[in-house]
Design an enzyme around this catalytic site. Structure first.
Site, short mmCIF file in Angstrom:
data_model
loop_
_atom_site.label_atom_id
_atom_site.label_comp_id
_atom_site.label_asym_id
_atom_site.label_seq_id
_atom_site.Cartn_x
_atom_site.Cartn_y
_atom_site.Cartn_z
CD GLU A 1 -4.80 -7.84 1.65
OE1 GLU A 1 -5.68 -7.07 2.08
OE2 GLU A 1 -3.59 -7.62 1.78
CD GLU B 1 -2.77 -1.33 2.42
OE1 GLU B 1 -2.63 -0.52 3.35
OE2 GLU B 1 -3.59 -2.27 2.46
CG HIS C 1 -10.03 -5.66 0.49
ND1 HIS C 1 -10.32 -6.78 1.23
CD2 HIS C 1 -8.71 -5.40 0.70
CE1 HIS C 1 -9.22 -7.18 1.86
NE2 HIS C 1 -8.23 -6.38 1.55
CG ASN D 1 -0.69 -7.05 -1.37
OD1 ASN D 1 -1.25 -7.69 -2.25
ND2 ASN D 1 -1.22 -6.87 -0.17
CG ASP E 1 -12.98 -8.74 1.52
OD1 ASP E 1 -12.83 -7.80 0.71
OD2 ASP E 1 -12.62 -8.67 2.71
O1 G3I Z 1 -5.57 -8.05 18.89
C1 G3I Z 1 -6.02 -6.77 19.34
C2 G3I Z 1 -6.75 -6.89 20.64
O2 G3I Z 1 -5.87 -7.34 21.61
C3 G3I Z 1 -7.34 -5.54 20.98
O3 G3I Z 1 -8.12 -5.64 22.15
C4 G3I Z 1 -8.22 -5.02 19.88
C5 G3I Z 1 -8.76 -3.62 20.17
O4 G3I Z 1 -8.89 -2.85 19.01
O5 G3I Z 1 -7.44 -4.94 18.71
C6 G3I Z 1 -6.93 -6.19 18.29
O6 G3I Z 1 -6.16 -5.98 17.15
C7 G3I Z 1 -6.88 -5.74 15.96
C8 G3I Z 1 -6.43 -6.77 14.93
O7 G3I Z 1 -7.03 -6.50 13.70
C9 G3I Z 1 -6.80 -8.20 15.33
O8 G3I Z 1 -8.18 -8.34 15.38
C10 G3I Z 1 -6.57 -4.34 15.48
O9 G3I Z 1 -7.10 -3.38 16.37
C11 G3I Z 1 -7.14 -4.14 14.11
O10 G3I Z 1 -6.68 -2.89 13.61
C12 G3I Z 1 -6.66 -5.24 13.18
O11 G3I Z 1 -7.28 -5.04 11.93
C13 G3I Z 1 -6.63 -5.68 10.85
C14 G3I Z 1 -6.21 -4.64 9.85
O12 G3I Z 1 -5.67 -5.26 8.69
C15 G3I Z 1 -5.14 -3.75 10.45
O13 G3I Z 1 -4.51 -2.99 9.53
C16 G3I Z 1 -7.60 -6.67 10.23
O14 G3I Z 1 -7.83 -7.74 11.15
C17 G3I Z 1 -7.01 -7.22 8.93
O15 G3I Z 1 -7.98 -8.00 8.26
C18 G3I Z 1 -6.62 -6.07 8.03
O16 G3I Z 1 -6.04 -6.60 6.86
C19 G3I Z 1 -5.66 -5.64 5.87
C20 G3I Z 1 -4.40 -6.11 5.22
O17 G3I Z 1 -3.39 -6.36 6.18
C21 G3I Z 1 -3.90 -5.12 4.19
N1 G3I Z 1 -4.94 -4.81 3.22
C22 G3I Z 1 -6.23 -4.40 3.80
C23 G3I Z 1 -6.74 -5.44 4.78
C24 G3I Z 1 -8.11 -5.06 5.32
O18 G3I Z 1 -8.07 -3.87 6.04
#
Ligand code: G3I
Length: 310
Positions: free
Chosen positions: A235, A127, A206, A169, A237
């Site tokens: 990725e 990105e 996405h 990516n 969806d």
């Molecule tokens: O694990 C912590 C937890 O301990 C905490 O209590 C909670 C509170 O917010 O956060 C949890 O972490 C979260 C993590 O996902 C696991 O669930 C983060 O806040 C959250 O920001 C994170 O989101 C991820 C996101 O990337 C972060 O950038 C998504 O799961 C994940 O699907 C998403 O994936 C991205 C790709 O890496 C790049 N392309 C876009 C794609 C979708 O956004």
């Protein structure tokens, strides 16, 4: 074949999914994972903040749970992601200049070395381009270290793991007409002309109603492939439901199959309830783990045949 991976293999492709380490204790989830997919991407566990929470202290526990599960099950692993403006640990967020550049390169080198031989493809840089019509790089602390930060990351990754395919990516690079797509294309063209080591381009894919699958998707994939790189859908969806969602999934699958160098598709989660889109139904299995219309459309497009539940 009666599974996504089995059908994809018969077409010379892989079919993967994002996996979250904390779901590996869910037997429904793991059952679908083991049966349907032959490639995995860690959804969050191989990001910079997860692997290097304190500078030079690397924590591989959760990432290794996913990598070891995949390897034990005979699946490939996509690495995601070595360098990114987002999900940086606190210590990195406020760094700049040569200190940041060196910290980024150290991260790339250490992580790619640790996983050498286990990763099929690495998302080396994620990105790095801006949205909208500018075609510019995204502003970030990494970009401010100098425009050559991307190629520096690719060179470091190649040195650390010469056997992994190295990918750039990004998202919103699906429509051939969009400035962001063109900008990434020009970067890849430039890298190939100057011998910067790049092997593949990942299209996150996405999609939703505001950002549907473009009619020229196949053209985009083919044009990038014609630069001499593999293309991968990394990725996938698609928001929606029923027939309309299924038809869009079918179109994406057909677009990949129509491009010889489109080597595989990864969906960004297994069941709708596993999706990063908290309130949506963008994936191939419903919350109960049942196959959706979208699943049957993808399997049919891959040339597989659906089995009816008993
Ligand atoms: O694990 C912590 C937890 O301990 C905490 O209590 C909670 C509170 O917010 O956060 C949890 O972490 C979260 C993590 O996902 C696991 O669930 C983060 O806040 C959250 O920001 C994170 O989101 C991820 C996101 O990337 C972060 O950038 C998504 O799961 C994940 O699907 C998403 O994936 C991205 C790709 O890496 C790049 N392309 C876009 C794609 C979708 O956004």
């Amino acid at each position: 074949a009666t599974t996504l991976a089995g059908a994809a293999q018969e077409k010379g492709r892989y079919f993967g999914t994002a996996v979250a380490a904390n779901r590996l204790s869910d037997s429904t989830y793991v059952g679908i994972l083991n049966r349907e997919f032959d490639s995995v991407t860690a959804e969050n566990e191989m990001k910079i903040d997860a692997l290097e929470p304190n500078q030079n202290q690397f924590v591989y526990t959760n990432a290794d749970r996913i990598v070891n599960h995949a390897i034990n099950q005979g699946k490939k692993v996509r690495g995601h992601t070595l360098a990114w403006h987002s999900q940086q640990p606190g210590w990195m967020q406020n760094m700049s200049g040569s200190t940041l550049r060196n910290a980024m390169l150290n991260h790339v080198t250490r992580v790619a070395t640790y996983y050498r031989g286990k990763i099929h493809s690495w998302d080396v840089v994620n990105e790095a381009f801006a949205d909208g019509s500018s075609g510019a790089r995204r502003d970030s602390n990494l970009q401010r270290t100098g425009n050559d930060w991307i190629e520096a990351a690719f060179r470091a990754a190649r040195a650390a793991d010469p056997g992994a395919k190295l990918c750039y990516n990004d998202y919103n690079t699906d429509n051939w007409q969009h400035a962001k797509t063109q900008a990434v294309y020009r970067m890849v063209q430039d890298f190939k002309s100057r011998g910067v080591p790049i092997d593949c381009v990942g299209f996150q894919a996405h999609f939703n109603s505001g950002n549907p699958v473009p009619n020229n998707y196949h053209t985009t994939l083919q044009n990038f492939a014609d630069l001499g790189v593999d293309v991968q859908i990394t990725e996938l969806d698609i928001e929606g439901s029923g027939t309309s969602q299924a038809e869009q999934y079918r179109g994406v699958t057909q677009a990949c199959l129509a491009v010889a160098r489109c080597t595989g598709i990864t969906v960004w989660g297994i069941r709708d309830t596993d999706s990063w889109r908290a309130s949506g139904t963008p994936l191939l299995f419903d919350g109960g783990g049942n196959k959706k219309a979208a699943y049957h459309a993808v399997l049919a497009a891959l040339g597989g045949s659906s089995t009816n539940p008993p």
